[in-house]
Design a protein around this motif. Structure first.
Motif, mmCIF file in Angstrom:
data_model
loop_
_atom_site.group_PDB
_atom_site.id
_atom_site.type_symbol
_atom_site.label_atom_id
_atom_site.label_comp_id
_atom_site.label_asym_id
_atom_site.label_seq_id
_atom_site.Cartn_x
_atom_site.Cartn_y
_atom_site.Cartn_z
ATOM 1 N N TRP B 232 14.587 -53.456 -7.218
ATOM 2 C CA TRP B 232 15.080 -54.052 -5.974
ATOM 3 C C TRP B 232 16.590 -54.330 -6.066
ATOM 4 O O TRP B 232 17.320 -54.203 -5.094
ATOM 5 C CB TRP B 232 14.303 -55.347 -5.721
ATOM 6 N N ASN B 233 17.056 -54.720 -7.261
ATOM 7 C CA ASN B 233 18.448 -55.124 -7.421
ATOM 8 C C ASN B 233 19.403 -53.992 -7.750
ATOM 9 O O ASN B 233 20.604 -54.185 -7.728
ATOM 10 C CB ASN B 233 18.547 -56.178 -8.536
ATOM 11 N N PHE B 235 22.028 -51.124 -8.037
ATOM 12 C CA PHE B 235 23.117 -50.870 -7.109
ATOM 13 C C PHE B 235 23.841 -49.550 -7.376
ATOM 14 O O PHE B 235 24.105 -48.793 -6.442
ATOM 15 C CB PHE B 235 24.107 -52.037 -7.170
ATOM 16 N N LEU B 236 24.136 -49.242 -8.632
ATOM 17 C CA LEU B 236 24.958 -48.064 -8.929
ATOM 18 C C LEU B 236 24.341 -46.770 -8.389
ATOM 19 O O LEU B 236 24.984 -46.038 -7.633
ATOM 20 C CB LEU B 236 25.185 -47.948 -10.447
ATOM 21 N N ASN B 239 23.930 -46.822 -4.572
ATOM 22 C CA ASN B 239 25.200 -46.695 -3.873
ATOM 23 C C ASN B 239 25.757 -45.276 -3.969
ATOM 24 O O ASN B 239 26.566 -44.865 -3.148
ATOM 25 C CB ASN B 239 26.201 -47.694 -4.467
ATOM 26 N N PRO B 243 24.332 -43.869 0.009
ATOM 27 C CA PRO B 243 25.307 -44.906 0.342
ATOM 28 C C PRO B 243 25.280 -45.372 1.792
ATOM 29 O O PRO B 243 25.773 -46.446 2.098
ATOM 30 C CB PRO B 243 26.655 -44.235 0.020
ATOM 31 N N PRO B 253 20.875 -53.985 -1.560
ATOM 32 C CA PRO B 253 22.162 -54.280 -2.203
ATOM 33 C C PRO B 253 23.296 -53.435 -1.636
ATOM 34 O O PRO B 253 24.408 -53.933 -1.448
ATOM 35 C CB PRO B 253 21.908 -53.941 -3.675
ATOM 36 N N ILE B 256 24.346 -54.876 1.668
ATOM 37 C CA ILE B 256 25.082 -56.135 1.520
ATOM 38 C C ILE B 256 26.501 -55.879 1.032
ATOM 39 O O ILE B 256 27.439 -56.559 1.435
ATOM 40 C CB ILE B 256 24.322 -57.086 0.565
ATOM 41 N N ALA B 257 26.666 -54.855 0.187
ATOM 42 C CA ALA B 257 28.008 -54.546 -0.309
ATOM 43 C C ALA B 257 28.835 -53.837 0.752
ATOM 44 O O ALA B 257 30.060 -53.860 0.702
ATOM 45 C CB ALA B 257 27.912 -53.681 -1.561
ATOM 46 N N ILE B 272 27.373 -61.380 5.815
ATOM 47 C CA ILE B 272 27.031 -61.158 4.407
ATOM 48 C C ILE B 272 26.244 -62.336 3.845
ATOM 49 O O ILE B 272 25.189 -62.148 3.224
ATOM 50 C CB ILE B 272 28.310 -60.902 3.574
ATOM 51 N N CYS B 276 22.454 -62.350 2.464
ATOM 52 C CA CYS B 276 22.159 -62.808 1.102
ATOM 53 C C CYS B 276 21.045 -63.862 1.114
ATOM 54 O O CYS B 276 20.148 -63.837 0.270
ATOM 55 C CB CYS B 276 23.411 -63.401 0.454
ATOM 56 N N VAL B 279 17.597 -62.366 1.638
ATOM 57 C CA VAL B 279 17.048 -61.716 0.450
ATOM 58 C C VAL B 279 16.730 -62.736 -0.635
ATOM 59 O O VAL B 279 15.743 -62.608 -1.363
ATOM 60 C CB VAL B 279 18.050 -60.671 -0.092
#
Lengths: 314, 305
Positions: B232-233, B235-236, B239, B243, B253, B256-257, B272, B276, B279
């Protein structure tokens, strides 16, 4: 213990509808079953983790232009990378970030763990609360601390009476903010690992040390630390390797500006934004060697018990 | 389920016994003052962990520009504006994507990993040390190393911007952890149980499926939560491989970014922080409800953060 080829399947446990079908599997010995059970995992990891890493090495040997292969380049991409100041800047940031964040995480995590191990009241609540920074996405922690450090609304500046100090927008300070956010998010996790280690130390060891009039510091340095060594090493291994692959925090908090470009950000840059698969692959291979190399140093320090630890014979 | 708990959890809950025999004698000697001092130290830890969330929640309820202009947390007016804005940006689709990706990762990991974990913990096998070292090496892999080759591969296979493109690498990356956690749990189940099953005529597979698997349920559950949280967390990879476009595969994530506001070069603080909070609240609840399981799993697998 030997094969159960002949045993009848009329046990009461087999009365279910799956009975007859399961009976056909009688032939599977334990050794065959072990192979059958392990192979999907190995296959998945080999195909999705090992194979791409090897393929990256192949890609990295070719020259690309606008995402098109234009010929074999040999080690050209590596030479470009190793002579590029940007690569070394990323190495330097990643290194500094890893050393500082792991150090502070370890020290505060150890403090947390010792406090929690000592306390009698409210330990359960604290242990639950300590999980929360771990459980939320790093991106959320990054956005949260971005706004807290940012000039607007200026929460941290207001708290410390710093006026309009620009934490994130001038050279030198963003790395502090990034390390701080990382320590906030991971120190509790380190504390959990160390607390688990602390709780395996039997109480009577301390009791007898107290009888021998050992001071608090003596007890910590001569009993706690040596007995906690395996837990400490494991925590340091995973934290170090994890810090070396840092991406989320600097990517969200600074976008890699002001000397906070990590190796992971750099690699992604050359894959997505400035597409050069060959160069990107060379960078990723260098990162891979670096991270795995450091990981392996820890593993040799830890020795076999890290892997074997839990099991008995064979 | 509760009936099956004792065996695996026992190994982990040692700490609950310690204060009884190790600490009791000490309590009497300690002055009341010291106990209060220690509670105060605990309060510092609590504040450290929880205060940022208080900031987050207060900020997310501030109306309009106020969130960006006033560092005073208690200055209103407050309202639900930001939350409405988040859902007008299709955040519910991001939530859906994340649920599907993390859920699928968890299911595959548990199925594949529990088989391997059992084999490693219990069945006779050649070169077991080599296998475990290999799995450990994979757990040390930096995900960045996969970014260039998998991006090329996904580009050719059409897996960029798909759920599959995300949960396949997630599964491979979370498997080592899953296996380590489950090996620990399987190893803590008494061996006699299987032997008894074998004496009764069960095959090795039946012994695993009918006897061991139900007993390992708490451990499997702990592993499942941890896998889900990590997937769930992530990101790399998310993204890089997906993306954009909440309608297709963009996860929470990444969204949110990536939120951008009306003002250029200024992050929309309201949207944002509201996203946050949306989530974070369920994850806090999960952490509180399952804290014992999670801690047990984390310490069994000695996971990365």
């Amino acid at each position: 213990m030997a094969d159960t080829q002949t045993a009848s399947a009329r046990g009461p446990a087999d009365a279910g509808p799956g009975g007859p079908r399961a009976a056909k599997r009688k032939g599977l010995s334990e050794r065959t079953l072990a192979k059958v059970f392990v192979s999907p995992s190995i296959l998945l990891m080999a195909l999705v983790a090992l194979f791409p890493v090897i393929w990256a090495v192949v890609i990295s040997l070719y020259a690309y232009s606008r995402r098109q292969q234009v010929g074999f380049g040999g080690l050209d991409n590596y030479i470009t990378a190793l002579t590029d100041g940007r690569f070394w800047d990323a190495v330097w940031f990643t290194f500094v970030f890893t050393v500082t964040s792991v150090t502070f995480e370890f020290l505060s995590g150890m403090g947390f763990a010792l406090i929690m191990n000592q306390a009698f009241r409210g330990r359960g609540v604290t242990r639950a609360a300590i999980l929360i920074p771990w459980v939320i996405p790093t991106v959320i922690a990054a956005q949260m601390w971005f706004f807290m450090f940012n000039v607007t609304p200026g929460f941290i500046n207001n708290l410390l009476g710093l006026g309009n100090f620009n934490w994130l927008g001038q050279p030198g300070w963003p790395i502090f903010a990034v390390v701080f956010a990382d320590v906030w998010k991971t120190a509790p996790f380190v504390a959990l690992l160390l607390l688990a280690g602390l709780q395996t130390i039997p109480g009577d060891v301390y009791e007898s040390a107290r009888v021998d009039n050992a001071s608090m510091f003596q007890r910590f340095f001569y009993i706690t630390l040596p007995l906690l060594k395996p837990a400490i090493l494991v925590a340091l291994l995973f934290r170090t390797v994890d810090a070396l692959r840092v991406y989320d925090l600097p990517a969200v908090m600074t976008g890699g500006a002001f000397g906070t470009e990590s190796l992971a950000i750099l690699v992604r840059e050359f894959v997505v934004r400035t597409p050069n698969p060959g160069y990107g692959a060379a960078l990723s291979t260098l990162t891979f060697i670096l991270v795995l190399g450091i990981g392996m140093i820890f593993v040799t320090l830890l020795g076999r018990d890290l892997v074997i630890g839990t099991e008995e014979e064979r | 389920m509760s009936g099956t708990t004792p065996a695996p959890v026992e190994a982990v809950s040692k700490h609950r016994e310690r204060p009884k025999n190790g600490g009791q004698g000490v309590v009497e000697r300690r002055s009341q003052l010291q106990i209060w001092g220690k509670s105060a130290l605990l309060a510092i830890i609590l504040l450290w962990c929880l205060f940022p969330f208080f900031w987050l929640i207060m900020t997310s309820f501030k109306k309009g520009d106020l969130a960006l202009n006033s560092p005073n947390l208690f200055q209103g007016p407050f309202g639900f504006q930001n939350y409405e804005a988040v859902f007008s940006l299709n955040f519910h689709l991001n939530l859906r994507n994340s649920f599907i990706v993390a859920g699928t990762t968890t299911v595959i990991c548990i199925i594949v990993g529990s088989l391997a974990g059992y084999a490693i913990a219990r069945l006779p096998m050649k070169r077991k040390v080599l296998l475990l070292s290999g799995i450990l090496a994979v757990s040390l892999f930096p995900p960045v190393a996969l970014v260039p080759p998998l991006y090329e591969l996904w580009l050719r296979l059409g897996l960029l911007n798909t759920w599959e493109g995300l949960y396949i690498p997630y599964t491979a990356f979370t498997l080592p952890l899953t296996i380590f956690i489950l090996v620990t749990f399987y190893a803590s189940i008494p061996k006699d149980l299987e032997e008894a099953a074998r004496v009764d005529g069960a095959t090795p597979f039946q012994a695993f499926y009918r006897v061991i698997l139900p007993l390992a349920a708490p451990g499997v559950f702990a592993a499942a939560i941890i896998i889900f949280v990590q997937a769930w967390n992530e990101f790399l990879l998310a993204n890089t491989f997906a993306p954009r476009n909440p309608e297709i595969a963009q996860t929470v994530p990444v969204a949110i970014a990536a939120f951008t506001g009306a003002v250029p070069f200024q992050r929309p603080i309201g949207t944002i922080t509201a996203a946050c909070v949306i989530v974070t609240i369920p994850m806090i609840i999960v952490a509180l409800v399952f804290q014992k399981r999670i801690v047990a799993g984390l310490t069994a697998g000695s996971v990365k953060g």
